[in-house]
Design a protein around this motif. Structure first.
Motif, PDB file in Angstrom:
ATOM      1  N   VAL A 120      24.927  -7.883 -16.911  1.00 39.96           N
ATOM      2  CA  VAL A 120      23.724  -7.688 -16.093  1.00 39.96           C
ATOM      3  C   VAL A 120      23.964  -8.225 -14.684  1.00 39.96           C
ATOM      4  CG1 VAL A 120      21.283  -8.294 -15.807  1.00 39.96           C
ATOM      5  CG2 VAL A 120      22.166  -7.734 -18.088  1.00 39.96           C
ATOM      6  N   LEU A 121      24.573  -9.395 -14.592  1.00 39.03           N
ATOM      7  CA  LEU A 121      24.834  -9.992 -13.284  1.00 39.03           C
ATOM      8  C   LEU A 121      25.814  -9.163 -12.457  1.00 39.03           C
ATOM      9  CD1 LEU A 121      24.949 -13.732 -14.307  1.00 39.03           C
ATOM     10  CD2 LEU A 121      23.189 -12.586 -12.943  1.00 39.03           C
ATOM     11  N   VAL A 122      26.773  -8.561 -13.099  1.00 37.08           N
ATOM     12  CA  VAL A 122      27.707  -7.674 -12.390  1.00 37.08           C
ATOM     13  C   VAL A 122      26.928  -6.513 -11.781  1.00 37.08           C
ATOM     14  CG1 VAL A 122      29.572  -5.999 -12.726  1.00 37.08           C
ATOM     15  CG2 VAL A 122      29.777  -8.302 -13.683  1.00 37.08           C
ATOM     16  N   GLN A 123      25.989  -5.977 -12.532  1.00 37.75           N
ATOM     17  CA  GLN A 123      25.198  -4.855 -12.028  1.00 37.75           C
ATOM     18  C   GLN A 123      24.235  -5.283 -10.927  1.00 37.75           C
ATOM     19  OE1 GLN A 123      25.773  -1.611 -12.602  1.00 37.75           O
ATOM     20  NE2 GLN A 123      27.544  -2.533 -13.608  1.00 37.75           N
ATOM     21  N   THR A 124      23.651  -6.477 -11.034  1.00 38.32           N
ATOM     22  CA  THR A 124      22.758  -6.934  -9.959  1.00 38.32           C
ATOM     23  C   THR A 124      23.558  -7.178  -8.680  1.00 38.32           C
ATOM     24  OG1 THR A 124      22.838  -9.261 -10.660  1.00 38.32           O
ATOM     25  CG2 THR A 124      21.014  -7.903 -11.516  1.00 38.32           C
ATOM     26  N   ALA A 125      24.791  -7.627  -8.806  1.00 42.54           N
ATOM     27  CA  ALA A 125      25.644  -7.794  -7.627  1.00 42.54           C
ATOM     28  C   ALA A 125      25.922  -6.439  -6.979  1.00 42.54           C
ATOM     29  CB  ALA A 125      26.950  -8.497  -8.008  1.00 42.54           C
ATOM     30  N   ALA A 126      26.125  -5.424  -7.796  1.00 45.70           N
ATOM     31  CA  ALA A 126      26.352  -4.076  -7.273  1.00 45.70           C
ATOM     32  C   ALA A 126      25.111  -3.568  -6.544  1.00 45.70           C
ATOM     33  CB  ALA A 126      26.739  -3.127  -8.407  1.00 45.70           C
ATOM     34  N   VAL A 127      23.935  -3.874  -7.074  1.00 49.32           N
ATOM     35  CA  VAL A 127      22.681  -3.472  -6.431  1.00 49.32           C
ATOM     36  C   VAL A 127      22.550  -4.157  -5.069  1.00 49.32           C
ATOM     37  CG1 VAL A 127      20.156  -3.659  -6.573  1.00 49.32           C
ATOM     38  CG2 VAL A 127      21.465  -2.884  -8.564  1.00 49.32           C
ATOM     39  N   ARG A 128      22.838  -5.462  -5.025  1.00 50.67           N
ATOM     40  CA  ARG A 128      22.771  -6.183  -3.748  1.00 50.67           C
ATOM     41  C   ARG A 128      23.727  -5.587  -2.722  1.00 50.67           C
ATOM     42  NH1 ARG A 128      23.073 -10.662  -6.841  1.00 50.67           N
ATOM     43  NH2 ARG A 128      25.132 -11.169  -6.018  1.00 50.67           N
ATOM     44  N   SER A 129      24.916  -5.266  -3.152  1.00 48.34           N
ATOM     45  CA  SER A 129      25.910  -4.675  -2.260  1.00 48.34           C
ATOM     46  C   SER A 129      25.439  -3.320  -1.728  1.00 48.34           C
ATOM     47  CB  SER A 129      27.238  -4.522  -2.999  1.00 48.34           C
ATOM     48  OG  SER A 129      28.192  -3.897  -2.190  1.00 48.34           O
ATOM     49  N   ALA A 130      24.882  -2.512  -2.600  1.00 50.77           N
ATOM     50  CA  ALA A 130      24.383  -1.195  -2.196  1.00 50.77           C
ATOM     51  C   ALA A 130      23.213  -1.334  -1.222  1.00 50.77           C
ATOM     52  CB  ALA A 130      23.967  -0.395  -3.428  1.00 50.77           C
ATOM     53  N   LEU A 131      22.354  -2.307  -1.452  1.00 48.71           N
ATOM     54  CA  LEU A 131      21.221  -2.528  -0.560  1.00 48.71           C
ATOM     55  C   LEU A 131      21.696  -2.998   0.813  1.00 48.71           C
ATOM     56  CD1 LEU A 131      18.202  -2.361  -0.309  1.00 48.71           C
ATOM     57  CD2 LEU A 131      18.040  -4.660  -1.254  1.00 48.71           C
ATOM     58  N   ARG A 132      22.718  -3.837   0.834  1.00 48.15           N
ATOM     59  CA  ARG A 132      23.285  -4.262   2.123  1.00 48.15           C
ATOM     60  C   ARG A 132      23.850  -3.069   2.890  1.00 48.15           C
ATOM     61  NH1 ARG A 132      24.812  -8.761  -0.875  1.00 48.15           N
ATOM     62  NH2 ARG A 132      26.911  -7.954  -1.224  1.00 48.15           N
ATOM     63  N   ALA A 133      24.433  -2.118   2.188  1.00 46.15           N
ATOM     64  CA  ALA A 133      24.949  -0.914   2.846  1.00 46.15           C
ATOM     65  C   ALA A 133      23.813  -0.118   3.481  1.00 46.15           C
ATOM     66  CB  ALA A 133      25.726  -0.056   1.848  1.00 46.15           C
ATOM     67  N   VAL A 134      22.673  -0.037   2.804  1.00 52.59           N
ATOM     68  CA  VAL A 134      21.505   0.644   3.371  1.00 52.59           C
ATOM     69  C   VAL A 134      21.041  -0.101   4.621  1.00 52.59           C
ATOM     70  CG1 VAL A 134      19.062   1.199   2.994  1.00 52.59           C
ATOM     71  CG2 VAL A 134      20.741   1.681   1.203  1.00 52.59           C
ATOM     72  N   GLU A 135      20.980  -1.420   4.529  1.00 50.89           N
ATOM     73  CA  GLU A 135      20.553  -2.218   5.679  1.00 50.89           C
ATOM     74  C   GLU A 135      21.465  -1.982   6.879  1.00 50.89           C
ATOM     75  OE1 GLU A 135      20.669  -6.118   3.967  1.00 50.89           O
ATOM     76  OE2 GLU A 135      18.567  -6.032   3.367  1.00 50.89           O
ATOM     77  N   ARG A 136      22.773  -1.914   6.648  1.00 53.21           N
ATOM     78  CA  ARG A 136      23.708  -1.680   7.751  1.00 53.21           C
ATOM     79  C   ARG A 136      23.431  -0.337   8.429  1.00 53.21           C
ATOM     80  NH1 ARG A 136      27.307  -4.299   4.230  1.00 53.21           N
ATOM     81  NH2 ARG A 136      28.020  -2.335   3.349  1.00 53.21           N
ATOM     82  N   LEU A 137      23.144   0.683   7.644  1.00 48.58           N
ATOM     83  CA  LEU A 137      22.845   1.998   8.219  1.00 48.58           C
ATOM     84  C   LEU A 137      21.567   1.976   9.042  1.00 48.58           C
ATOM     85  CD1 LEU A 137      23.795   4.335   5.232  1.00 48.58           C
ATOM     86  CD2 LEU A 137      25.021   4.081   7.405  1.00 48.58           C
ATOM     87  N   VAL A 138      20.545   1.289   8.555  1.00 44.04           N
ATOM     88  CA  VAL A 138      19.281   1.214   9.283  1.00 44.04           C
ATOM     89  C   VAL A 138      19.474   0.424  10.579  1.00 44.04           C
ATOM     90  CG1 VAL A 138      16.889   0.395   9.232  1.00 44.04           C
ATOM     91  CG2 VAL A 138      17.879   1.506   7.207  1.00 44.04           C
ATOM     92  N   ILE A 139      20.208  -0.669  10.512  1.00 43.01           N
ATOM     93  CA  ILE A 139      20.487  -1.455  11.718  1.00 43.01           C
ATOM     94  C   ILE A 139      21.283  -0.624  12.717  1.00 43.01           C
ATOM     95  CG2 ILE A 139      21.825  -3.422  12.594  1.00 43.01           C
ATOM     96  CD1 ILE A 139      20.936  -4.918   9.998  1.00 43.01           C
ATOM     97  N   GLU A 140      22.242   0.142  12.224  1.00 43.50           N
ATOM     98  CA  GLU A 140      23.030   1.013  13.100  1.00 43.50           C
ATOM     99  C   GLU A 140      22.124   2.025  13.807  1.00 43.50           C
ATOM    100  OE1 GLU A 140      26.012   4.642  12.282  1.00 43.50           O
ATOM    101  OE2 GLU A 140      26.673   2.730  11.430  1.00 43.50           O
ATOM    102  N   ASP A 141      21.205   2.624  13.054  1.00 38.48           N
ATOM    103  CA  ASP A 141      20.265   3.571  13.666  1.00 38.48           C
ATOM    104  C   ASP A 141      19.403   2.875  14.718  1.00 38.48           C
ATOM    105  OD1 ASP A 141      21.015   5.954  12.540  1.00 38.48           O
ATOM    106  OD2 ASP A 141      19.472   5.946  10.990  1.00 38.48           O
ATOM    107  N   HIS A 142      18.941   1.679  14.408  1.00 35.68           N
ATOM    108  CA  HIS A 142      18.105   0.942  15.361  1.00 35.68           C
ATOM    109  C   HIS A 142      18.880   0.692  16.654  1.00 35.68           C
ATOM    110  CE1 HIS A 142      14.953  -1.666  16.823  1.00 35.68           C
ATOM    111  NE2 HIS A 142      15.855  -2.607  17.059  1.00 35.68           N
ATOM    112  N   ALA A 143      20.120   0.266  16.513  1.00 33.39           N
ATOM    113  CA  ALA A 143      20.928  -0.022  17.693  1.00 33.39           C
ATOM    114  C   ALA A 143      21.236   1.248  18.484  1.00 33.39           C
ATOM    115  CB  ALA A 143      22.228  -0.718  17.283  1.00 33.39           C
ATOM    116  N   LYS A 144      21.580   2.316  17.780  1.00 38.05           N
ATOM    117  CA  LYS A 144      21.980   3.548  18.463  1.00 38.05           C
ATOM    118  C   LYS A 144      20.809   4.312  19.074  1.00 38.05           C
ATOM    119  CE  LYS A 144      26.249   4.660  16.072  1.00 38.05           C
ATOM    120  NZ  LYS A 144      26.929   5.621  15.194  1.00 38.05           N
ATOM    121  N   HIS A 145      19.651   4.198  18.486  1.00 41.35           N
ATOM    122  CA  HIS A 145      18.536   5.015  18.950  1.00 41.35           C
ATOM    123  C   HIS A 145      17.459   4.184  19.639  1.00 41.35           C
ATOM    124  CE1 HIS A 145      20.203   8.531  17.018  1.00 41.35           C
ATOM    125  NE2 HIS A 145      20.466   7.759  15.987  1.00 41.35           N
TER     126      HIS A 145
END
Length: 92
Positions: A37-62
């Motif tokens: 379960v913890l391995v999967q929650t770590a994967a979820v956190r990692s995936a969410l951080r990837a989403v955050e990076r994309l949103v931050i990139e959009d904020h910076a670029k636009h």
């Protein structure tokens, strides 16, 4: 959020995250091994951080680019403060 460059990628990642969360819920419901379960929650956190990076990139670029091009110093400062706050939250 306005239509941004990364919108399709963000939506795709969020759909994948939704599936991952359902999977973790199922694992807990089925009394799966804690480490699994913890391995999967770590994967979820990692995936969410990837989403955050994309949103931050959009904020910076636009949003920040628009503020810079506008020449409005107050708007520029506001967008910069927003970016710093986003980076701080993403770091936690």
């Amino acid at each position: 959020m306005e239509a941004k460059q990364n919108k399709a990628a963000i939506l795709k990642r969020l759909a994948r995250l939704e599936g991952q969360l359902r999977g973790v819920t199922r694992m807990v419901d089925e009394n799966r091994y804690c480490v699994d379960v913890l391995v999967q929650t770590a994967a979820v956190r990692s995936a969410l951080r990837a989403v955050e990076r994309l949103v931050i990139e959009d904020h910076a670029k636009h949003c920040m680019e628009e503020a810079i091009l506008s020449g409005d110093r107050d708007e520029q400062r506001e967008k910069f403060r927003e970016l710093v706050a986003l980076l701080e939250k993403a770091r936690d």
